[in-house]
Write a protein that holds these residues in place. Structure first.
Motif, short mmCIF file in Angstrom:
data_model
loop_
_atom_site.label_atom_id
_atom_site.label_comp_id
_atom_site.label_asym_id
_atom_site.label_seq_id
_atom_site.Cartn_x
_atom_site.Cartn_y
_atom_site.Cartn_z
N VAL A 153 -50.94 -16.31 12.96
CA VAL A 153 -52.29 -16.64 13.44
C VAL A 153 -52.11 -17.40 14.75
CG1 VAL A 153 -54.43 -17.90 13.02
CG2 VAL A 153 -53.27 -16.76 11.12
N LYS A 154 -52.74 -16.92 15.80
CA LYS A 154 -52.63 -17.56 17.11
C LYS A 154 -54.02 -17.73 17.72
CE LYS A 154 -48.14 -15.39 18.05
NZ LYS A 154 -47.37 -14.51 18.96
N GLY A 155 -54.05 -18.47 18.84
CA GLY A 155 -55.31 -18.59 19.57
C GLY A 155 -55.73 -20.00 19.89
N SER A 156 -55.24 -20.98 19.11
CA SER A 156 -55.55 -22.37 19.41
C SER A 156 -54.26 -23.09 19.74
CB SER A 156 -56.23 -23.05 18.21
OG SER A 156 -55.31 -23.21 17.14
N ASN A 157 -54.37 -24.24 20.35
CA ASN A 157 -53.19 -25.01 20.73
C ASN A 157 -52.32 -25.33 19.54
OD1 ASN A 157 -51.47 -26.57 22.45
ND2 ASN A 157 -52.49 -28.43 21.72
N LEU A 158 -52.94 -25.81 18.45
CA LEU A 158 -52.17 -26.19 17.27
C LEU A 158 -51.47 -24.99 16.66
CD1 LEU A 158 -54.44 -28.79 15.39
CD2 LEU A 158 -52.44 -29.22 16.82
N ASN A 159 -52.18 -23.86 16.55
CA ASN A 159 -51.56 -22.68 15.95
C ASN A 159 -50.49 -22.06 16.83
OD1 ASN A 159 -52.74 -21.88 13.27
ND2 ASN A 159 -54.60 -22.32 14.41
N LYS A 202 -41.24 -19.38 14.67
CA LYS A 202 -40.40 -18.34 15.28
C LYS A 202 -38.98 -18.87 15.52
CE LYS A 202 -40.79 -14.08 16.64
NZ LYS A 202 -41.23 -13.02 15.70
N LYS A 203 -38.86 -20.10 15.99
CA LYS A 203 -37.55 -20.70 16.23
C LYS A 203 -36.81 -20.88 14.91
CE LYS A 203 -34.34 -22.73 18.70
NZ LYS A 203 -33.48 -21.96 19.62
N ASN A 204 -37.54 -21.29 13.86
CA ASN A 204 -36.93 -21.45 12.55
C ASN A 204 -36.36 -20.13 12.04
OD1 ASN A 204 -37.35 -24.15 12.33
ND2 ASN A 204 -38.65 -24.05 10.52
N GLU A 205 -37.08 -19.05 12.30
CA GLU A 205 -36.62 -17.73 11.87
C GLU A 205 -35.31 -17.36 12.55
OE1 GLU A 205 -39.90 -15.21 12.79
OE2 GLU A 205 -41.05 -15.77 10.99
N THR A 206 -35.14 -17.81 13.79
CA THR A 206 -33.88 -17.57 14.51
C THR A 206 -32.72 -18.26 13.82
OG1 THR A 206 -35.07 -17.38 16.62
CG2 THR A 206 -32.70 -17.79 16.74
N PHE A 207 -32.93 -19.54 13.46
CA PHE A 207 -31.89 -20.28 12.73
C PHE A 207 -31.58 -19.58 11.40
CE2 PHE A 207 -33.57 -24.10 15.14
CZ PHE A 207 -32.45 -24.24 15.93
N ASP A 208 -32.63 -19.15 10.71
CA ASP A 208 -32.47 -18.51 9.41
C ASP A 208 -31.66 -17.22 9.53
OD1 ASP A 208 -33.10 -18.39 6.57
OD2 ASP A 208 -34.36 -16.68 7.07
N GLU A 209 -31.95 -16.44 10.55
CA GLU A 209 -31.22 -15.18 10.77
C GLU A 209 -29.74 -15.45 11.07
OE1 GLU A 209 -33.36 -13.36 13.92
OE2 GLU A 209 -35.09 -12.83 12.68
N GLN A 240 -46.76 -21.61 15.54
CA GLN A 240 -46.11 -20.30 15.51
C GLN A 240 -44.80 -20.31 16.30
OE1 GLN A 240 -46.85 -17.67 13.68
NE2 GLN A 240 -48.59 -18.79 12.81
N SER A 241 -44.76 -21.06 17.39
CA SER A 241 -43.51 -21.17 18.16
C SER A 241 -42.43 -21.86 17.32
CB SER A 241 -43.75 -21.97 19.44
OG SER A 241 -44.63 -21.28 20.30
N PHE A 242 -42.85 -22.88 16.58
CA PHE A 242 -41.93 -23.58 15.69
C PHE A 242 -41.39 -22.64 14.62
CE2 PHE A 242 -41.60 -25.54 11.48
CZ PHE A 242 -40.57 -26.43 11.68
#
Length: 367
Positions: free
Chosen positions: A106-112, A120-127, A116-118
């Motif tokens: 879900v994107k579109g607001s500053n908080l989201n 996405k970065k976590n997914e990189t570590f997980d991979e 989402q960037s956070f």
């Protein structure tokens, strides 16, 4: 006069541009055509339950929600329990764009966008960590795992994990004024010691502290403060394996050191740690030390069978309520195995130890 009208027009435009949206609009899309005709739920956690706030059917791959959410809060977009597709996000008055599928967001607001960037970065570590795990198990399978390779893989894994934890900590500390930081703290709370949690919450602002999960953490911390090291142990009304009532006070504070082992029959790490705890029991049982097991089991048969099959020699207590057990509420136990040592006078000597730390503590106290 024209200048006055021009300035007035500019002022009106400026005001209208700076006004925050008064409602939210979620424009959603699914990536799987088989989801057409399915119901999407807008849900949030209330107490211990996930409650549906709104719902809508997917039509031609699209769905939308509209409403008012004056205070940003953590919500979920999901299908029913049979479809494992969902995403968590911050619901706030804004134009939001949602995608539900193999990669939901879900994107579109500053908080989201920040959240989402956070993620996405976590997914990189997980991979990266999963890739190392794959190499490890492949080498185990084909018998090519040497000690040198194992050490290098382990060091690399630990290095990535440290960066992963640092990433989480930095995000939380950078978002102590909003619900996105609260959401991440709640999700990864087990990575922090209780004192760290206290420090983070004490530095945070109202929007952070008002998130339901943070309130639950704060309440748990308040409860366990009353049973901190040096305080007297709190009693618990439980039952013995045969169903008769039993209390912790029936065994603790009776002139012996009492080790309280919080465990469960379904807990793998508990079973792994058990042999060393049995060794400690056998070494110290004639030196004024006893053990009481407090189980977080739900099924009585599984609990009793585990006691017998694992040859656990000490007394066992439980209320068979799992994570709703009195132990979790009174002592704030949120992971097992968990060891607590009670002095002969009933005061708490130490909490949250592993077996090695317990042995050192006993050696210190029994000099």
């Amino acid at each position: 006069m024209k200048k006055i009208y021009l300035l007035l027009a500019i002022t009106i435009i400026s005001i209208s541009c700076n006004q925050s949206p008064k409602s939210y609009h979620i424009s959603g899309q699914v990536t799987d055509t088989e989801l057409n005709g399915k119901i999407v739920y807008l849900s949030r956690i209330s107490g211990e339950e996930l409650v549906n706030v709104d719902s809508v059917m997917v039509e031609e791959g699209n769905f939308e929600f509209k409403g008012i959410q004056d205070i940003p809060a953590v919500y979920y977009l999901r299908f029913n329990d049979n479809i494992n597709i969902y995403t968590s996000f911050i619901l706030e008055n804004a134009e939001l764009v949602a995608v539900l599928g193999s990669e939901s967001s879900v994107k579109g607001s500053n908080l989201n966008n920040r959240l989402q960037s956070f993620i996405k970065k976590n997914e990189t570590f997980d991979e990266e960590m999963k890739a190392l795990e794959k190499i490890y198990f492949e080498k185990v399978a084909d018998s090519t795992l040497t000690e040198d390779i194992e050490i290098r893989l382990s060091n690399k894994y630990d290095s990535i994990n440290e960066l992963f934890i640092e990433h989480i900590q930095n995000f939380i500390l950078s978002n102590l004024d909003n619900v996105s930081g609260a959401f991440v703290l709640v999700r990864y709370q087990n990575l922090f010691e209780d004192k760290q949690l206290e420090n983070i919450i004490s530095k945070s602002e109202t929007a952070f502290q008002n998130e339901i999960g943070v309130k639950q953490i704060a309440e748990r911390l308040r409860r366990i403060a009353s049973v901190a090291e040096g305080k007297m142990f709190a009693d618990m009304n439980l039952r013995l394996p045969n169903g008769t009532p039993g209390k912790l006070s029936d065994y603790a504070g009776k002139g012996k050191f009492t080790i309280v082992d919080f465990w469960a029959s379904w807990c793998g790490p508990c079973r792994v740690a058990l042999p060393e705890l049995i060794d400690i029991y056998n070494e110290y049982k004639n030196k004024g030390v006893d053990v009481v097991g407090v189980s977080l089991d739900i099924d009585s048969t599984e609990w009793v069978n585990a006691i017998e099959n694992l040859h656990i020699p000490w007394v066992q207590l439980s209320d068979l309520k799992g994570w709703d057990a009195e132990a979790t509420k009174v002592y704030g136990v949120n992971s097992i195995p968990h060891l607590m040592l009670i002095n002969p006078d009933g005061s708490i000597a130490a909490k949250g130890m592993n077996e090695k730390e317990l042995r050192i503590k006993l050696q210190e106290l029994l000099k």
